[in-house]
Design an enzyme around this catalytic site. Structure first.
Site, PDB file in Angstrom:
ATOM      1  N   LYS A  37       0.834  -1.211   0.000  1.00  0.00           N
ATOM      2  CA  LYS A  37       0.000   0.000   0.000  1.00  0.00           C
ATOM      3  C   LYS A  37       0.868   1.260   0.000  1.00  0.00           C
ATOM      4  O   LYS A  37       2.079   1.183   0.223  1.00  0.00           O
ATOM      5  CB  LYS A  37      -0.907  -0.008   1.227  1.00  0.00           C
ATOM      6  N   ARG A 135     -10.498   0.212  14.622  1.00  0.00           N
ATOM      7  CA  ARG A 135     -10.378   1.009  13.402  1.00  0.00           C
ATOM      8  C   ARG A 135     -11.477   0.544  12.447  1.00  0.00           C
ATOM      9  O   ARG A 135     -12.532   1.154  12.399  1.00  0.00           O
ATOM     10  CB  ARG A 135      -8.974   0.848  12.820  1.00  0.00           C
ATOM     11  N   TYR A 263      14.740  32.236   4.342  1.00  0.00           N
ATOM     12  CA  TYR A 263      13.547  33.060   4.560  1.00  0.00           C
ATOM     13  C   TYR A 263      13.399  33.421   6.019  1.00  0.00           C
ATOM     14  O   TYR A 263      13.701  32.623   6.906  1.00  0.00           O
ATOM     15  CB  TYR A 263      12.303  32.323   4.096  1.00  0.00           C
ATOM     16  N   MET A 312      10.819  25.761  -0.183  1.00  0.00           N
ATOM     17  CA  MET A 312      10.001  24.923  -1.045  1.00  0.00           C
ATOM     18  C   MET A 312      10.837  23.876  -1.776  1.00  0.00           C
ATOM     19  O   MET A 312      10.473  22.704  -1.858  1.00  0.00           O
ATOM     20  CB  MET A 312       9.275  25.795  -2.074  1.00  0.00           C
TER      21      MET A 312
HETATM   22  C1  LIG Z   1      -0.476  -1.753   6.849  1.00  0.00           C
HETATM   23  C2  LIG Z   1      -1.051  -3.019   7.328  1.00  0.00           C
HETATM   24  C3  LIG Z   1      -0.218  -4.142   7.537  1.00  0.00           C
HETATM   25  C4  LIG Z   1       1.297  -4.092   7.428  1.00  0.00           C
HETATM   26  O1  LIG Z   1       1.811  -3.658   8.660  1.00  0.00           O
HETATM   27  P1  LIG Z   1       3.398  -3.554   8.904  1.00  0.00           P
HETATM   28  O2  LIG Z   1       3.511  -3.166  10.330  1.00  0.00           O
HETATM   29  O3  LIG Z   1       3.899  -2.529   7.963  1.00  0.00           O
HETATM   30  O4  LIG Z   1       3.955  -4.900   8.631  1.00  0.00           O
HETATM   31  C5  LIG Z   1      -0.828  -5.336   7.869  1.00  0.00           C
HETATM   32  N1  LIG Z   1      -2.163  -5.426   8.006  1.00  0.00           N
HETATM   33  C6  LIG Z   1      -2.994  -4.370   7.844  1.00  0.00           C
HETATM   34  C7  LIG Z   1      -4.460  -4.542   8.029  1.00  0.00           C
HETATM   35  C8  LIG Z   1      -2.459  -3.119   7.510  1.00  0.00           C
HETATM   36  O5  LIG Z   1      -3.276  -2.074   7.352  1.00  0.00           O
END
Ligand SMILES: *Cc1c(COP(=O)(O)O)cnc(C)c1O
Length: 368
Positions: A37, A135, A263, A312
């Site tokens: 992801k 969650r 800046y 920037m």
């Molecule tokens: C992001 C995620 C993972 C991976 O977690 P890591 O700590 O990066 O290994 C596993 N399961 C779910 C549901 C996630 O959202």
């Protein structure tokens, strides 16, 4: 358009190493799911996924449907779990053979009705249970309702049951984590008894893999384990960071006492000061909090602190004590000075730093 002098170098040999290291932690037959992801945690999901597919990884997961579609368009064939599908994407999920996580009765109902309208036969879905992260996920009290929905349709089938640990990296939360693990076991035992066939069962993320070997069940999921940021939470020195952020010195200035940098004149030299300007700034992913000497870069193995405000497109660093010249290499993080270390120094975490590196920073791949 990407810049050339500033690059994010991805080391695929380190990715192979991390993959094999994590595999070595699993009992035979336990599957490995690679979480790619968020653009592969800021790297390049398609390149990473292709590499892992060649290594014969079992499963992929992404957060949102468009990330999975991009992987299919890049030619990825292995199954792809979508952690947080959105109902507007259900049609394209099926079109691209992406496997959605069902986390509430609302999404389950909607997905069944779309799958039925497309005449699907046992389309694979994954049921997510909430065991304490709070969650997304079904509660244990929704098992019976899920089962009766499933018994009333042939359009979908349960490919897996999963949950997510809230604090598997935190040794002081062991009691809580064991409670989650036990709660999930009760749910999955009850669920599979009623279902009549056996889905894949999984709950461990990277720190779960390392800290709870007894809880791997049928499959484990790893994101950060593959990217090995030098994670502040896991402390497993065997995992090699795959990403290095590098640039060069564009220009050097010598300032007299009283002169200022950048800046709002946020840094004032109190003595003769040599500064180097580096072509990386906010728009590349360097946050405000790295300014004022909270952040640093490495030049010829020495720390050069960021002076004044981040601009920037550029930062200015103190090289008074460092022998260097224009064009010399600058390292923002690498396998030795890890993203986790650099981020922690500025009061944040590696996820924020790595996933924030902007697309204009060219990704280059090495395999050595
Ligand atoms: C992001 C995620 C993972 C991976 O977690 P890591 O700590 O990066 O290994 C596993 N399961 C779910 C549901 C996630 O959202």
């Amino acid at each position: 358009m990407s810049t050339r002098e500033t690059v994010l170098e991805i080391n695929l040999a380190h990715l192979t190493h991390n993959y094999e290291y994590l595999k070595s932690k699993l009992n035979p037959g336990v599957k490995l799911l690679a979480v790619v992801k968020a653009a592969g945690y800021g790297s390049d999901a398609a390149v990473i996924a292709k590499h892992l597919e060649r290594l014969n990884v079992d499963y992929f997961a992404v957060a949102y449907a468009p990330e999975g579609i991009a992987l299919r368009e890049a030619g990825i064939q292995k199954p792809i779990l979508v952690f947080h599908p959105q109902t507007v994407n259900f049609l394209s999920l099926i079109k691209y053979r992406l496997e959605p996580s069902m986390y509430s009765m609302r999404v389950l109902k909607e997905f069944i009705s779309i799958a039925e309208s497309l005449d699907q036969d046992r389309y694979p879905v994954h049921l997510k249970f909430n065991t304490g992260l709070n969650r997304i996920g079904f509660s244990k009290d929704e098992v019976d309702q899920c089962i009766s929905m499933l018994n009333n349709t042939n359009a979908i089938m349960v490919q897996s049951l999963f949950s997510h640990l809230a604090a598997s990296e935190d040794h002081t939360e062991k009691k809580f984590t064991l409670k989650q693990i036990n709660a999930f076991k009760r749910i999955t035992d009850n669920f599979t008894d009623q279902l009549g066939y056996k889905p894949i069962v999984h709950q461990c993320n990277t720190s779960g893999i390392l800290n709870y070997p007894e809880a791997h069940i049928d499959m484990v999921r790893t994101g950060i384990g593959l990217y090995g940021f030098g994670n502040e939470a896991i402390y497993d020195k065997e995992l090699k960071p795959i990403a290095s952020l590098k640039s060069i010195i564009s220009q050097i200035h010598v300032l007299s006492a009283g002169e200022t940098v950048g800046y709002n004149r946020a840094f004032t030299a109190t003595a003769e000061t040599r500064t180097a300007t580096i072509p990386i700034g906010h728009a590349d992913g360097i946050g405000r909090h790295y300014g004022h000497k909270k952040g640093f870069v490495m030049i010829n193995h020495k720390k050069a602190y960021i002076l004044g405000n981040v601009c920037m497109d550029m930062i200015m660093v103190d090289i008074t004590e460092i022998e260097c010249k224009e064009g010399d290499e600058v390292i923002l993080f690498d396998s030795d000075v890890t993203a986790a270390f650099v981020a922690e120094h500025a009061g944040t975490i590696s996820y924020e730093l790595i996933t924030g590196i902007a697309p204009r920073v060219k990704r280059v791949f090495v395999d050595k």
